[in-house]
Design a protein around this motif. Structure first.
Motif, PDB file in Angstrom:
ATOM      1  N   SER A 471      40.069  35.258 -22.640  1.00  0.00           N
ATOM      2  CA  SER A 471      40.037  35.088 -21.209  1.00  0.00           C
ATOM      3  C   SER A 471      40.780  33.595 -22.002  1.00  0.00           C
ATOM      4  CB  SER A 471      39.215  34.886 -20.405  1.00  0.00           C
ATOM      5  OG  SER A 471      39.470  34.285 -19.708  1.00  0.00           O
ATOM      6  N   SER A 473      40.730  31.314 -20.031  1.00  0.00           N
ATOM      7  CA  SER A 473      39.257  29.588 -19.996  1.00  0.00           C
ATOM      8  C   SER A 473      38.537  30.098 -20.432  1.00  0.00           C
ATOM      9  CB  SER A 473      38.909  30.310 -18.654  1.00  0.00           C
ATOM     10  OG  SER A 473      37.667  30.169 -18.257  1.00  0.00           O
ATOM     11  N   TRP A 579      49.692  36.056 -18.119  1.00  0.00           N
ATOM     12  CA  TRP A 579      47.916  34.702 -18.283  1.00  0.00           C
ATOM     13  C   TRP A 579      48.948  33.069 -17.568  1.00  0.00           C
ATOM     14  CZ3 TRP A 579      44.452  34.692 -22.947  1.00  0.00           C
ATOM     15  CH2 TRP A 579      43.849  36.192 -22.899  1.00  0.00           C
ATOM     16  N   GLN A 582      45.891  32.243 -14.889  1.00  0.00           N
ATOM     17  CA  GLN A 582      44.033  31.759 -15.080  1.00  0.00           C
ATOM     18  C   GLN A 582      45.450  30.894 -15.975  1.00  0.00           C
ATOM     19  OE1 GLN A 582      42.243  34.167 -18.084  1.00  0.00           O
ATOM     20  NE2 GLN A 582      43.435  35.634 -17.864  1.00  0.00           N
TER      21      GLN A 582
END
Length: 661
Positions: A471, A473, A579, A582
């Protein structure tokens, strides 16, 4: 994914169609390149005379040619080339050159070289690294000349009769190193032990035996294996050592030199440890001439890493002493297959190898730990049969105990299992891969690995890709793949599928449970230390985005140093943005430190953001001002990278202020 041609994936090797190629500039915001006034027509960092190329000899023409056939002239075989062999290929029609340890057949490229054939021929038949760095060190030559690769430049090391007095090659060490003893010391002859060791013996009283010739030295643990001598024995006063540390110094001196204070014996391992010690092996005779594809690095003895081993009832531990502080998991590459144990320790642009056939079986329960200062690495292996005493670590294999340049090392692959796949966009997939049980690898942010698989009608095909976090993040989830990556047991790859490509359609069809070969990460990549800057910007296009998540996460997790981060992300359409949700969520969470700017070359009517190509007026107001505290990293297809460098130079960025993947 990759950058340069690796992110572009040209023609029949993962390229869009020729029609798409002709429109590539518009798709990714790339202007006509090189422009007539561009410094690229006159070289890179150092200006040179521009040369008019023949029709059909543009950069895009070279990309089409190089991706359509093998231009190495070796039948796709990788050779080890001596300087003598390289020197034979110094003529037009037969021109080889070496760049940073790799040899390329540049015969076909002569007509495409922007500086002209005469300029390129200056490096024919010789190592052209210095000339290359002087003119255009930033160019991604590995992608440009991928189809021209002949092999590795092999050096011959000649050791003179007097070389031993000046410098000795690194010696292979297995078992604990002997403590320094005065030359006049007469060791008492020890009696052989009878029966198995007492399992109830306290750790403080644990003893170890070391054999050397016909003598046995008893060593007490855990006080760093000091020699045990009779109570009435008088040791002569030792003189302080002169010069560099002795290669036969024991762990006591090693600990002092590396500021390590922890005992090699861990209390949870066992109450009794049996350690077998071996005399150092002789690597080279002083008059020997070494002719090898891999040449040991001629460091002074006290600078070369070395390794020992010790054991308990349940574990065998291999310790590498590097005398280089601050080592972390990213320095470790490890594979255990059956009894074959292969450790590669990455130390800058060099690699130290521990490669042995273990004496007995061990399980896949492997742990890697570091000393207090990070200069010692310990790999702990669990014995398959607890209580079995090993007499040796095993038989040496390959370049065991050698310290070599990473550029000279063969690429090592492991068979990985696809654990998961997730669609990121309409043509891009995120794959979660699991390593074999005995493998460990932690890929540094921004570095790439090679993916290899068999393609029907083509054979074995390999391409570089940059692993990404699971991810964007920095907040860690509880997923099994996140845990695997953190433990060095797996990685994630983001792959864009080109329908007409060679490799990506095959990989893109992989489902959970199927396998894919993945190499060690490429340790030759020397990224700048981003923590040294106050402002870092990423100018990326398409799948050139893949180095960004890991590097951004690394910068944002630093609490002790505030770094402003900007991401300028070029794509064709909104649906191509990787992404996006995100990234924008992370930008809101890190509003004071992170700015994300999207630029589309073919936007829809509802797009309200920036549009256009990579030009000064598109990016100048969002990039940090040029200066010693600023760094810009560029990643995308080759034309995009070259256009971006031209823009940065026009803005005022010097060579030291930007880096091209």
């Amino acid at each position: 994914m990759g950058c340069g041609l690796t992110g572009y994936h040209g023609n029949n090797q993962d390229t869009p169609s020729n029609e798409d190629q002709s429109n590539m500039s518009g798709n990714l915001g790339v202007p006509q390149f090189p422009a007539m006034s561009s410094p690229q027509r006159a070289g890179g960092g150092k200006p040179r005379n521009k040369v008019a190329l023949k029709p059909g000899r543009s950069l895009m023409d070279w990309i089409r040619l190089s991706k359509s056939k093998d231009l190495s002239g070796t039948g796709a075989r990788i050779l080890n080339v001596t300087p003598e062999e390289l020197a034979k290929h110094d003529k037009e029609g037969d021109a080889w050159t070496a760049i940073r340890g790799k040899v390329y057949n540049v015969t076909a490229y002569v007509e495409y070289h922007p500086g002209g054939g005469e300029e390129l021929m200056r490096a024919a038949g010789k190592d052209g690294t210095e000339l290359f760095n002087e003119v255009h060190r930033w160019v991604n030559y590995e992608s440009m000349l991928e189809s021209c690769l002949v092999g590795r430049l092999r050096q011959t090391l000649h050791v003179s009769p007097n070389a031993a007095a000046q410098r000795r090659p690194p010696q292979v060490q297995t078992g604990f190193l002997k403590p320094p003893l005065p030359a006049t010391l007469q060791l008492p002859k020890a009696q052989p032990l009878k029966g198995p060791p007492d399992r109830t013996t306290d750790l403080e009283n644990t003893s170890k035996t070391e054999s050397s010739g016909n003598e046995t030295v008893t060593i007490t643990s855990p006080e760093f294996m000091k020699p045990s001598l009779p109570a009435n024995f008088q040791l002569p006063k030792a003189q302080p050592p002169k010069g560099p540390p002795n290669k036969t110094t024991d762990n006591t001196s090693n600990m002092e030199n590396t500021n390590e204070t922890e005992s090699p014996v861990k209390s949870e391992s066992a109450a009794h440890e049996t350690v077998t010690v071996y005399a150092p092996q002789i690597v080279h005779d002083e008059n020997e001439t070494v002719d090898s594809p891999v040449v040991p690095v001629p460091f002074a003895d006290w600078e070369s890493p070395r390794h020992d081993w010790f054991q308990s009832d349940k574990y065998v531990t291999i310790a590498v002493y590097t005398k280089r502080k601050g080592l972390v998991h990213e320095n470790v590459l490890l594979d255990k297959n059956g009894r074959e144990f292969h450790l590669r320790l990455i130390l800058g642009q060099h690699q130290y190898k521990v490669h042995v056939e273990l004496e007995h079986d061990v399980t896949d329960d492997i742990s890697v730990s570091f000393g207090a200062s990070g200069s010692k690495v310990e790999v702990k292996l669990k014995k398959a049969t607890a209580g079995r005493k090993w007499t040796t670590l095993g038989s040496p294999l390959g370049m065991n105990g050698q310290f070599v340049s990473v550029a000279d090392c063969e690429r090592h692959y492991r068979q990985c299992v696809v654990e998961s796949r997730e669609e990121v966009t309409h043509d891009t997939t995120l794959f979660g891969l699991r390593f074999p049980p005995g493998s460990r690898m932690w890929v540094p942010a921004g570095h790439h690995v090679y993916v290899r698989c068999e393609v029907e009608g083509v054979g074995s095909v390999e391409r570089p890709y940059t692993p990404v976090p699971s991810s964007v993040s920095p907040v860690q989830s509880e997923s099994a793949q996140v845990a695997r990556c953190a433990e060095g047991r797996g990685l994630c790859l983001m792959l864009k599928v080109y329908p007409q490509g060679t490799l990506t359609p095959v990989v893109g069809r992989l489902q959970p449970g199927e396998c894919l070969e993945v190499s060690d990460y490429d340790a030759t990549l020397a990224l700048p230390s981003l923590e040294e800057f106050t402002s870092v910007a990423f100018v990326v296009a398409g799948t050139g985005f893949t180095p960004v998540p890991g590097l951004v996460a690394r910068l944002l997790e630093r609490e002790d140093r505030h770094v402003n981060v900007t991401v300028v992300f070029f794509n064709k359409q909104e649906r191509d943005i990787l992404w996006r949700d995100q990234l924008e969520r992370l930008a809101r969470q890190q509003a004071r430190r992170l700015k994300v700017v999207h630029v589309l070359s073919d936007p829809g009517v509802e797009w309200a953001g920036r549009t256009g190509r990579i030009r000064r007026e598109v990016v100048e107001d969002v990039l940090p001002a040029p200066g010693p505290g600023a760094m810009v990293l560029v990643c995308g297809p080759v034309p995009f990278n070259q256009a971006a460098v031209e823009v940065l130079r026009d803005i005022g960025y010097q060579d030291s202020m930007y880096y091209v993947f």
